[in-house]
Design a protein around this motif. Sequence first.
Motif, PDB file in Angstrom:
ATOM      1  N   LEU A  54       3.305   2.273  -6.536  1.00 27.13           N
ATOM      2  CA  LEU A  54       2.817   2.015  -5.181  1.00 27.13           C
ATOM      3  C   LEU A  54       2.515   0.530  -5.023  1.00 27.13           C
ATOM      4  CD1 LEU A  54       1.904   2.928  -2.385  1.00 27.13           C
ATOM      5  CD2 LEU A  54      -0.290   3.546  -3.394  1.00 27.13           C
TER       6      LEU A  54
ATOM      7  N   ARG B 201      -0.162   5.666   3.472  1.00 23.31           N
ATOM      8  CA  ARG B 201      -0.208   5.696   2.010  1.00 23.31           C
ATOM      9  C   ARG B 201       0.815   6.693   1.456  1.00 23.31           C
ATOM     10  NH1 ARG B 201      -2.608   7.710  -2.719  1.00 23.31           N
ATOM     11  NH2 ARG B 201      -3.453   6.073  -4.046  1.00 23.31           N
TER      12      ARG B 201
ATOM     13  N   LYS C 220       4.011   5.911  -0.875  1.00 19.80           N
ATOM     14  CA  LYS C 220       4.183   6.562  -2.184  1.00 19.80           C
ATOM     15  C   LYS C 220       5.559   7.212  -2.288  1.00 19.80           C
ATOM     16  CE  LYS C 220       1.219   8.449  -4.663  1.00 19.80           C
ATOM     17  NZ  LYS C 220       0.198   8.703  -5.632  1.00 19.80           N
TER      18      LYS C 220
ATOM     19  N   PHE D 221      -6.425   2.284   3.198  1.00 17.41           N
ATOM     20  CA  PHE D 221      -5.448   3.031   3.976  1.00 17.41           C
ATOM     21  C   PHE D 221      -6.202   3.958   4.920  1.00 17.41           C
ATOM     22  CE2 PHE D 221      -2.943   2.041   0.189  1.00 17.41           C
ATOM     23  CZ  PHE D 221      -1.764   1.613   0.761  1.00 17.41           C
TER      24      PHE D 221
END
Length: 66
Positions: free
Chosen positions: A40, A26, A30, A20
């Motif tokens: 994730l 990211r 999440k 990422f």
Amino acid sequence: MTENESKQPSVTADKFLLRFYPDGLRKELKVRAAQNERTLNAEVLYLIKRGLEAEQAKEAQHEKQA
């Protein structure tokens, strides 16, 4: 029960390293995973599968029009 059958799926599953970049993707994934009550990893796999299904539907529609 064989040795592989006794292991957790995460131990025997194929693995792929994903990098990422620092653009917030990211964190966004999440948050989305938490909202959908998924890990994730599960969220990433869900989105990949959904994207592939959309592409297949688009190709099928294009073939019908041709």
